[in-house]
Design a protein around this motif. Sequence first.
Motif, PDB file in Angstrom:
ATOM      1  N   MET A  65       0.864  -1.148  -0.126  1.00 57.39           N
ATOM      2  CA  MET A  65      -0.140   0.006   0.170  1.00 57.39           C
ATOM      3  C   MET A  65       0.901   1.016  -0.031  1.00 57.39           C
ATOM      4  SD  MET A  65      -3.018  -1.149  -0.319  1.00 57.39           S
ATOM      5  CE  MET A  65      -3.908   0.651  -0.192  1.00 57.39           C
ATOM      6  N   GLY A  66       1.836   1.213   0.776  1.00 58.16           N
ATOM      7  CA  GLY A  66       3.013   2.253   0.579  1.00 58.16           C
ATOM      8  C   GLY A  66       3.614   2.649  -0.959  1.00 58.16           C
ATOM      9  N   VAL A  67       3.944   1.687  -1.309  1.00 59.49           N
ATOM     10  CA  VAL A  67       4.380   1.630  -2.620  1.00 59.49           C
ATOM     11  C   VAL A  67       3.138   2.157  -3.743  1.00 59.49           C
ATOM     12  CG1 VAL A  67       4.970   0.544  -5.095  1.00 59.49           C
ATOM     13  CG2 VAL A  67       5.783  -0.142  -2.667  1.00 59.49           C
ATOM     14  N   LEU A  68       1.828   1.794  -3.571  1.00 58.88           N
ATOM     15  CA  LEU A  68       0.710   2.389  -4.420  1.00 58.88           C
ATOM     16  C   LEU A  68       0.580   3.960  -3.871  1.00 58.88           C
ATOM     17  CD1 LEU A  68      -1.517  -0.462  -4.477  1.00 58.88           C
ATOM     18  CD2 LEU A  68      -0.251   0.253  -6.444  1.00 58.88           C
ATOM     19  N   THR A  69       0.567   3.932  -2.835  1.00 57.14           N
ATOM     20  CA  THR A  69       0.174   5.361  -2.361  1.00 57.14           C
ATOM     21  C   THR A  69       1.221   6.373  -3.025  1.00 57.14           C
ATOM     22  OG1 THR A  69      -0.758   4.607  -0.422  1.00 57.14           O
ATOM     23  CG2 THR A  69      -0.252   7.069  -0.277  1.00 57.14           C
ATOM     24  N   ALA A  70       2.658   6.081  -2.804  1.00 58.35           N
ATOM     25  CA  ALA A  70       3.607   6.781  -3.472  1.00 58.35           C
ATOM     26  C   ALA A  70       3.473   7.144  -4.977  1.00 58.35           C
ATOM     27  CB  ALA A  70       5.060   6.396  -2.916  1.00 58.35           C
ATOM     28  N   LEU A 108       8.486   7.278  -3.029  1.00 58.26           N
ATOM     29  CA  LEU A 108       8.477   8.588  -3.344  1.00 58.26           C
ATOM     30  C   LEU A 108       9.675   9.116  -3.561  1.00 58.26           C
ATOM     31  CD1 LEU A 108       6.020  10.694  -3.715  1.00 58.26           C
ATOM     32  CD2 LEU A 108       6.269  11.486  -1.538  1.00 58.26           C
ATOM     33  N   ALA A 109      10.728   8.965  -2.911  1.00 59.47           N
ATOM     34  CA  ALA A 109      11.984   9.712  -3.159  1.00 59.47           C
ATOM     35  C   ALA A 109      12.615   8.943  -4.478  1.00 59.47           C
ATOM     36  CB  ALA A 109      13.050   9.150  -2.048  1.00 59.47           C
ATOM     37  N   SER A 110      12.438   7.689  -4.954  1.00 61.50           N
ATOM     38  CA  SER A 110      12.730   7.161  -6.004  1.00 61.50           C
ATOM     39  C   SER A 110      12.049   7.915  -7.310  1.00 61.50           C
ATOM     40  CB  SER A 110      12.485   5.825  -6.003  1.00 61.50           C
ATOM     41  OG  SER A 110      12.901   4.995  -7.233  1.00 61.50           O
ATOM     42  N   THR A 165       2.516  -2.251  11.138  1.00 62.56           N
ATOM     43  CA  THR A 165       2.006  -1.661   9.931  1.00 62.56           C
ATOM     44  C   THR A 165       2.348  -0.448   9.624  1.00 62.56           C
ATOM     45  OG1 THR A 165       0.232  -0.912  11.382  1.00 62.56           O
ATOM     46  CG2 THR A 165      -0.185  -3.019  10.204  1.00 62.56           C
ATOM     47  N   PHE A 166       2.821   0.319  10.526  1.00 61.69           N
ATOM     48  CA  PHE A 166       3.464   1.683  10.409  1.00 61.69           C
ATOM     49  C   PHE A 166       4.744   1.483   9.598  1.00 61.69           C
ATOM     50  CE2 PHE A 166       6.308   4.936  11.833  1.00 61.69           C
ATOM     51  CZ  PHE A 166       5.648   6.382  11.487  1.00 61.69           C
ATOM     52  N   LEU A 167       5.662   0.716   9.943  1.00 60.31           N
ATOM     53  CA  LEU A 167       6.912   0.723   9.374  1.00 60.31           C
ATOM     54  C   LEU A 167       6.794   0.155   7.896  1.00 60.31           C
ATOM     55  CD1 LEU A 167       9.134  -1.073  12.121  1.00 60.31           C
ATOM     56  CD2 LEU A 167       9.421   1.032  11.260  1.00 60.31           C
ATOM     57  N   GLY A 168       5.846  -1.051   7.885  1.00 62.64           N
ATOM     58  CA  GLY A 168       5.623  -1.440   6.244  1.00 62.64           C
ATOM     59  C   GLY A 168       5.224  -0.269   5.344  1.00 62.64           C
ATOM     60  N   PHE A 169       4.280   0.575   5.853  1.00 57.01           N
ATOM     61  CA  PHE A 169       3.939   1.653   5.069  1.00 57.01           C
ATOM     62  C   PHE A 169       4.873   2.853   4.769  1.00 57.01           C
ATOM     63  CE2 PHE A 169       1.933   5.800   4.558  1.00 57.01           C
ATOM     64  CZ  PHE A 169       0.998   5.685   3.095  1.00 57.01           C
ATOM     65  N   THR A 170       5.307   3.158   5.780  1.00 57.65           N
ATOM     66  CA  THR A 170       6.359   4.454   5.973  1.00 57.65           C
ATOM     67  C   THR A 170       7.665   3.941   5.225  1.00 57.65           C
ATOM     68  OG1 THR A 170       5.555   5.089   8.081  1.00 57.65           O
ATOM     69  CG2 THR A 170       7.524   6.030   7.372  1.00 57.65           C
TER      70      THR A 170
END
Length: 192
Positions: free
Chosen positions: A130-135, A182-184, A170-175
């Motif tokens: 979800m973090g990848v998709l959100t970024a 996003l940096a990439s 969950t926080f670590l996975g997303f963050t």
Amino acid sequence: MEKEQVAYRLSQIFHPAIIEIPGAILALYMFGLPLKEIFYFAVLPISILTAVIYGVLAMPKYRELNMNTKADRDMFYILSILLLTITAVATHHFNGPEIIAGLYPGIIAVGIINYLINSKVKISLHLTGMGVLTAVFTGLSPGYGILFLIFSGLVAWSRIKLGRHTPLETFLGFTVSFTVILASLLFTMGSA
């Protein structure tokens, strides 16, 4: 419907092996890539990666596909990093789309970071996805990013409610994944 059932359904819908292909197709199409390039440089590699990883994890040596043990997760990360690196090299060799080639170093970095964190904490792969998709969707439009942030919150709630992860996991996975991807994306495209 009971909260546990809602949590279970959310967890299924946003499972990393399920959401990543339609998410990648939609995002890359919105970035303006032709469907043929999306198929060859995103859908096909993601499908092969998923099939190989789940094929290996289904072997009797490993407990189950849920990857509840550290050994299962270690194998997942090692295979993922290896296969993503091969895919990144192939994408570069075959002059794949800049957006895809540019995201691979970030995706590989997320795998390495998660592998290292895995020695201490069972990081959530659902929230990593979800973090990848959100970024990526934030790179398209902040509005899409907010929508995926809301979805991510629901997925985090579901994983905690089902007892699969703690809030920290969950926080670590997303963050980790959101920040690195996003940096990439910023580095590759010049702006998100």
